[in-house]
Scaffold this motif. Structure first.
Motif, PDB file in Angstrom:
ATOM      1  N   GLY A 127      99.679  45.010  35.897  1.00  0.00           N
ATOM      2  CA  GLY A 127      98.443  44.829  36.674  1.00  0.00           C
ATOM      3  C   GLY A 127      97.408  45.932  36.501  1.00  0.00           C
ATOM      4  O   GLY A 127      96.415  45.947  37.231  1.00  0.00           O
ATOM      5  N   GLY A 128      97.587  46.802  35.542  1.00  0.00           N
ATOM      6  CA  GLY A 128      96.658  47.920  35.359  1.00  0.00           C
ATOM      7  C   GLY A 128      95.380  47.532  34.646  1.00  0.00           C
ATOM      8  O   GLY A 128      95.010  48.148  33.643  1.00  0.00           O
ATOM      9  N   TYR A 129      94.731  46.481  35.160  1.00  0.00           N
ATOM     10  CA  TYR A 129      93.494  45.993  34.514  1.00  0.00           C
ATOM     11  C   TYR A 129      92.684  45.240  35.548  1.00  0.00           C
ATOM     12  O   TYR A 129      93.137  45.013  36.679  1.00  0.00           O
ATOM     13  N   ILE A 130      91.473  44.862  35.143  1.00  0.00           N
ATOM     14  CA  ILE A 130      90.647  43.994  35.977  1.00  0.00           C
ATOM     15  C   ILE A 130      90.642  42.630  35.298  1.00  0.00           C
ATOM     16  O   ILE A 130      90.396  42.539  34.087  1.00  0.00           O
ATOM     17  N   SER A 131      90.933  41.585  36.058  1.00  0.00           N
ATOM     18  CA  SER A 131      91.053  40.261  35.431  1.00  0.00           C
ATOM     19  C   SER A 131      89.680  39.631  35.232  1.00  0.00           C
ATOM     20  O   SER A 131      89.019  39.288  36.206  1.00  0.00           O
ATOM     21  N   ALA A 150      81.436  57.298  39.831  1.00  0.00           N
ATOM     22  CA  ALA A 150      81.638  57.020  38.408  1.00  0.00           C
ATOM     23  C   ALA A 150      82.287  58.237  37.745  1.00  0.00           C
ATOM     24  O   ALA A 150      83.196  58.094  36.911  1.00  0.00           O
ATOM     25  N   MET A 154      85.929  58.429  36.022  1.00  0.00           N
ATOM     26  CA  MET A 154      86.094  58.919  34.647  1.00  0.00           C
ATOM     27  C   MET A 154      87.142  60.029  34.586  1.00  0.00           C
ATOM     28  O   MET A 154      87.965  60.064  33.671  1.00  0.00           O
ATOM     29  N   ALA A 157      90.286  58.262  34.583  1.00  0.00           N
ATOM     30  CA  ALA A 157      90.449  57.409  33.396  1.00  0.00           C
ATOM     31  C   ALA A 157      90.765  58.216  32.148  1.00  0.00           C
ATOM     32  O   ALA A 157      91.157  57.665  31.126  1.00  0.00           O
ATOM     33  N   GLN A 184      91.276  55.075  39.092  1.00  0.00           N
ATOM     34  CA  GLN A 184      90.082  54.670  38.331  1.00  0.00           C
ATOM     35  C   GLN A 184      89.520  53.375  38.907  1.00  0.00           C
ATOM     36  O   GLN A 184      88.326  53.272  39.183  1.00  0.00           O
ATOM     37  N   PHE A 185      90.372  52.401  39.109  1.00  0.00           N
ATOM     38  CA  PHE A 185      89.894  51.089  39.576  1.00  0.00           C
ATOM     39  C   PHE A 185      89.602  51.090  41.080  1.00  0.00           C
ATOM     40  O   PHE A 185      88.702  50.398  41.532  1.00  0.00           O
ATOM     41  N   LEU A 188      86.033  52.115  41.805  1.00  0.00           N
ATOM     42  CA  LEU A 188      84.904  51.308  41.320  1.00  0.00           C
ATOM     43  C   LEU A 188      84.872  49.963  42.044  1.00  0.00           C
ATOM     44  O   LEU A 188      85.927  49.363  42.280  1.00  0.00           O
ATOM     45  N   GLN A 190      84.184  47.124  40.936  1.00  0.00           N
ATOM     46  CA  GLN A 190      84.778  46.056  40.120  1.00  0.00           C
ATOM     47  C   GLN A 190      86.286  45.954  40.325  1.00  0.00           C
ATOM     48  O   GLN A 190      86.885  44.893  40.163  1.00  0.00           O
TER      49      GLN A 190
ATOM     50  N   PRO B 134      84.234  53.381  32.950  1.00  0.00           N
ATOM     51  CA  PRO B 134      83.377  54.288  33.718  1.00  0.00           C
ATOM     52  C   PRO B 134      82.291  54.938  32.869  1.00  0.00           C
ATOM     53  O   PRO B 134      82.336  56.124  32.574  1.00  0.00           O
ATOM     54  N   GLN B 166      87.536  54.977  26.394  1.00  0.00           N
ATOM     55  CA  GLN B 166      87.332  54.131  27.558  1.00  0.00           C
ATOM     56  C   GLN B 166      87.130  52.667  27.159  1.00  0.00           C
ATOM     57  O   GLN B 166      87.632  51.760  27.825  1.00  0.00           O
ATOM     58  N   ARG B 177      96.794  42.046  30.099  1.00  0.00           N
ATOM     59  CA  ARG B 177      96.787  40.897  31.013  1.00  0.00           C
ATOM     60  C   ARG B 177      97.286  39.640  30.297  1.00  0.00           C
ATOM     61  O   ARG B 177      98.081  38.863  30.846  1.00  0.00           O
TER      62      ARG B 177
END
Ligand code: FAD
Ligand code: SF4
Ligand code: FES
Lengths: 246, 646
Positions: A127-131, A150, A154, A157, A184-185, A188, A190, B134, B166, B177
């Motif tokens: 799950g280490g992402y944005i879908s 931000a 960073m 990140a 990181q997520f 943000l 998002q 970012p 990044q 995913r």
């Protein structure tokens, strides 16, 4: 400069390993640590012996592929420096240097100094992402983000996924790595939508893969070549707690 | 002759991509599940392509030689990524980005491809921001930009000095995913050894598991190569140590044309070579030229004293310094494009004005900027680069100017592809740095990241369907077919051959020798005589390699020596093709500088009448002369001018 090297040699995952001693001579102080190992390997090849295997690729401190426990420290004695960016001028002429692979249950040895860090990929896959699908995003400036956030995102990140934090932790915990991604997520907008599922899934995966618990000793932060702050772990804990409660 | 059909769509430049998308064939969702695609490489191009294809519903297998997709060479990109957003209101537009790119490439790229690249550039930034990349922000919360060489607008988006990292982590997230959802299967520590062709179409690959040495066969309806560039032919370069040309070279040998191999970019601001043990050259980002001034002494005596270590830069008076870029190119000054800056540095060093022990370095000086802005501001802008410099060179660049010298960085040449990114082998596609397409003879900064992601997220997912739509009736083929068996046998024979030579010299010995020949004879300044000599020397070295190589270890184990041997064998052939291509191109353009063809002021002299083409080389058999095919470049919408930065 001349050095005595005590290097962990292990033919494969199943074989028994042992330390073997080698000498290298006339090494320039400008030589990087991995270039010094290259020189050793040339010597071994000349003598029809098997060279020492170690992981590396970018040699620029960014890919996270190089590893090595050097005199008991991940990535060696230089603060905030990966092994590939470590130079022999940081040692003294005549030094004996002990070189070992990362040691952690979750990172099995493949050969010599090379370990399997694919557990990190599995944590990200949890799950280490944005879908989102390619092409579905709105204009990049549609959501303003405070510069301070931000910048903090960073900072988190910047983790290179090297695994030094795990290797140095007496519990073999992957908390700093996971905390960096979660933070990181979490910082943000998002990343907020899936924040709860993300943190629960990543922590569950981390436990399942045999990484230990965090007992706040701080060794991870001290050894992290990218200076990832332990305050991210506090954020991870908060995120996790909130996710569990709701 | 090979037929080179570039498949450029009809209509005006601005309409071509729209027209293509409106008329291309699509694959319906239930059929997508029946189609398998192999993607080799997990850099920006490969990771974005594999995840996008997975999202669409195709079955994807993705391969990389590193232990994780996140470590692909793209991770190292520092500076930034371009897009025509015009967020700075400084007059940017899709057309302007297109125009700068085609001009920067010395008019040796395809108009339609470059225009499409500029057109989709904005979607990339949207996509990446939505992924949580970012990027740097201004205090108002909106995205920040900076400038790069060869452009007069501020269109470069960046995430500190770690933009590539990044962007790649974003694409890696998308890929992860899809791996979780089961549409993509990942094979890491696995290298492509050969391409399998059945009835004239790419149908699969042969791989070697780098941990166990096991050789495997993989079928797919289409194969996508996203394997990066071939700069490591030169041994010393800014590329990751494992970057290689092997997959591209196997494709070439199976019938894919190789486009513009001579176009190799030499980056002006790298840390100079300091010893024979050196394995790698480190780039100092081009953004440093925003504030750093480049100079050498005016007097040769001063340079000689510097070379002997008798004096320091600070001992040389202001009036005795030659800021040669500002002198020669007043309009662009220190921000001239890379090829121009690199050649100017070489010219000064060749004339005896170089400033370090080897005589091969020039100064990049921040004294004036520190005086003007304060050390704090410089630290904020470039701190991580200054640190990296100090770590490697052991001098403090805030006190003494940096020393820099050009180094091999990026390869504009690569596998020839048409507008659909398909090679001359049906069903074989090439994206990112592995293809030759969008940069012409020179790549401007911050455009490789853009091209990799454009190809992977927004171009290939469309164009590959045009091919796959006709494949829905092709069943999954068995890997027991004779073509697979034979390809596997060839791979085994090759490995046995390499292991069996049992000579005297290590792989690195040959690689370093090749690098020296390439740099000396096929480097920054090329001549007919030098290139011919280089070709002779490469042939000789190749002969010795196959007689005198020693590969340590065994084949059925984790064995980096064997991996390297396999790659160097290919570099020894590709090096010769680079030289051949350079020899036939009797003009100077971008990264390709033939000393015979220059203006009286020493600038590159193009020959548009005779050389406005892509050279696409076809393999004709081992030890046979390859065949040169030419794809004429037609400029319908752009006036072709002399590139001038004065
Ligand atoms: C130091 C540095 C700084 C840079 N800075 C910038 C910048 O600021 N802006 C910019 O636009 N560009 C920059 N570039 C250029 C840019 O980074 C590259 O051109 C780009 O990232 C290439 O991406 P790619 O996906 O095509 O290939 P790569 O990222 O090179 O990926 C290649 C992939 O192929 C795989 N692979 C290769 N061969 C095989 C094989 N035989 N079998 C299996 N897998 C294989 C690898 O494992 C890897 O996953 C920079 C480059 C360098 C070196
Ligand atoms: S947190 Fe630091 S030590 Fe841990 S993987 Fe990331 S960069 Fe390496
Ligand atoms: S080799 Fe890439 S970080 Fe060290």
């Amino acid at each position: 400069m001349d050095f005595t090297l005590k290097i962990w040699r292990q033919a494969n995952a199943k074989a028994k390993g042992k330390f073997v001693t080698y000498e290298v001579k006339n090494i320039s102080s400008d030589c990087s640590f991995l270039e010094m190992l290259d020189i050793l390997n040339e010597q071994l090849i000349d003598k029809i012996e098997k060279p020492v295997c170690f992981d590396h690729d970018c040699r620029e401190g960014i890919c996270g592929m190089c590893s090595l426990y050097i005199n008991g420290q991940p990535h060696g004695p230089d603060a905030q420096t990966t092994t590939c960016q470590l130079h022999m001028r940081k040692f003294k002429d005549g030094d004996t240097i002990v070189i070992e692979p990362w040691r952690s249950k979750a990172f099995p040895i493949i050969k010599d100094l090379v370990v399997d860090r694919s557990a990190f990929d599995k944590i990200i896959q949890a799950g280490g992402y944005i879908s989102l699908n390619a092409g579905s995003a709105q204009d990049a400036n549609a959501i303003p983000i405070r510069k301070e956030l931000a910048d903090k995102a960073m900072d988190a990140a910047a983790c290179i996924g090297c695994g030094a934090c795990v290797a140095t932790c007496k519990n073999g915990s992957a908390m700093l790595f996971v905390a960096a991604k979660v933070s990181q997520f979490a910082l943000l907008p998002q990343g907020k939508v899936e924040a709860k599922e993300r943190v629960k899934a990543m922590v569950a995966k981390m436990d399942e893969l045999g990484f230990g618990n965090c007992s706040n000793t701080g060794a991870c932060e001290a050894e992290c070549p990218k200076g990832i702050s332990i305050s991210n772990i506090a954020r991870l804990n908060r995120e996790y707690f909130c996710a569990k409660m709701s | 002759m090979t037929v080179l059909n570039s498949k450029i769509p009809q209509g005006p430049l601005q309409e071509k991509w729209k027209n293509f998308k409106a008329s291309q064939k699509l694959v319906n969702p239930s059929n997508k599940r029946k189609l398998d695609v192999i993607v080799v490489g997990t850099g920006l191009a490969g990771a974005s392509a594999a995840s996008s294809l997975g999202e669409m519903g195709f079955n994807v297998k993705v391969f990389c030689y590193q232990d994780s997709p996140r470590r692909a060479h793209s991770i190292a990109a520092q500076g930034g990524i371009n897009a025509a957003k015009n967020y700075q209101n400084d007059g940017d537009s899709i057309y302007r980005l297109y125009y700068d790119t085609i001009k920067g490439g010395d008019y040796r790229a395809r108009e339609a491809n470059v225009y499409r690249l500029a057109e989709v550039s904005n979607n990339i930034i949207d996509q990446c921001v939505a992924q949580g990349v970012p990027f740097a922000r201004e205090y108002g919360g909106y995205l920040d930009n900076r400038s790069f060489g060869g452009a007069q607008v501020s269109r470069t988006f960046y995430a500190r000095g770690q933009t590539g990292q990044q962007l790649l982590l974003g694409a890696y997230g998308s890929l992860s995913r899809q791996i979780k959802q089961g549409t993509v299967t990942l094979y890491s520590r696995c290298t492509m050894m050969d391409l399998v062709i059945i009835d004239g179409k790419a149908r699969g690959i042969i791989t070697r598991d780098l941990v166990t040495g096991e050789i495997q066969r993989h079928f797919a309806h289409a194969v996508v190569l996203a394997t990066g560039g071939y700069g490591n032919v030169y041994y010393l370069s800014t590329n990751a140590m494992g970057s290689n040309s092997s997959a591209a070279w196997q494709a070439y040998k199976k019938g894919a044309c190789f486009g513009n191999p001579a176009y190799v970019q030499i980056h002006p601001t790298c840390i100079p070579v300091h010893g024979d043990y050196q394995s790698k050259l480190t780039l100092m980002s081009e953004s440093l030229r925003n504030d750093g001034r480049i100079w050498v002494p005016k007097k040769k005596e001063d340079s000689e004293k510097l070379q002997k270590g008798l004096i320091k830069a600070s001992d040389i008076a202001e009036e005795d310094r030659d800021y040669y870029l500002e002198r020669r190119y007043p309009a662009f000054g220190n921000l001239v494009p890379r090829d121009v800056a690199s050649r100017a540095a070489k010219e000064r060093c060749d004339a005896g004005f170089g400033v370090n022990g080897t005589g091969l370095a020039v100064f990049l000086d921040f004294k004036e900027a520190i005086g003007r802005l304060g050390q704090h501001k410089i630290e904020e802008r470039y701190g991580n680069l200054f640190q990296m410099y100090e770590k490697i060179v052991d001098t403090n660049p805030y006190k003494q100017p940096m020393m820099i010298y050009p180094a091999i960085h990026y390869t504009m040449g690569g596998i020839w592809v048409d507008y659909e990114l398909m090679t001359t082998i049906p069903g074989l596609f090439a994206i990112g740095e592995a293809n030759f397409s969008d940069h012409g003879a020179n790549r401007l900064g911050a455009s490789a990241l853009m091209q990799g992601l454009a190809d992977g997220y927004f171009v290939l997912p469309y164009t590959i369907q045009n091919y796959l739509a006709d494949e829905i009736r092709t069943p999954r083929l068995s890997t027991d077919m004779p073509e697979f068996v034979e390809a596997e046998k060839n791979v085994n024979d090759r490995i046995n051959h390499l292991m069996g030579i049992n000579g005297k010299h290590s792989v690195d010995h040959f690689h370093k020798e090749l690098g020296k020949i390439m740099w000396e004879h096929v480097g920054m300044g090329r001549t007919e005589e030098g290139l011919k000599k280089g070709i002779e020397l490469i042939k000789e070295l190749r002969g010795e390699f196959w007689k005198d190589l020693r590969v340590a270890g065994d084949r059925n184990e984790f064995n980096p020596e064997l991996e390297k041997a396999d790659r160097v064998a290919d570099f020894l052939e590709l090096g010769e093709l680079i030289a051949k291509d350079a020899l036939q191109r009797k003009e100077s353009c971008g990264g390709h500088f033939r000393e015979e063809y220059q203006t009286p002021e020493g600038e590159a002299l193009r020959d548009d009448k005779d050389y406005m083409y892509v050279s696409a080389w076809a393999f004709k058999g081992q030890d046979q002369e390859p065949e040169l095919n030419k794809e004429p470049l037609v400029y319908e919408s752009t006036e072709v001018k002399v590139r001038n930065y004065k």
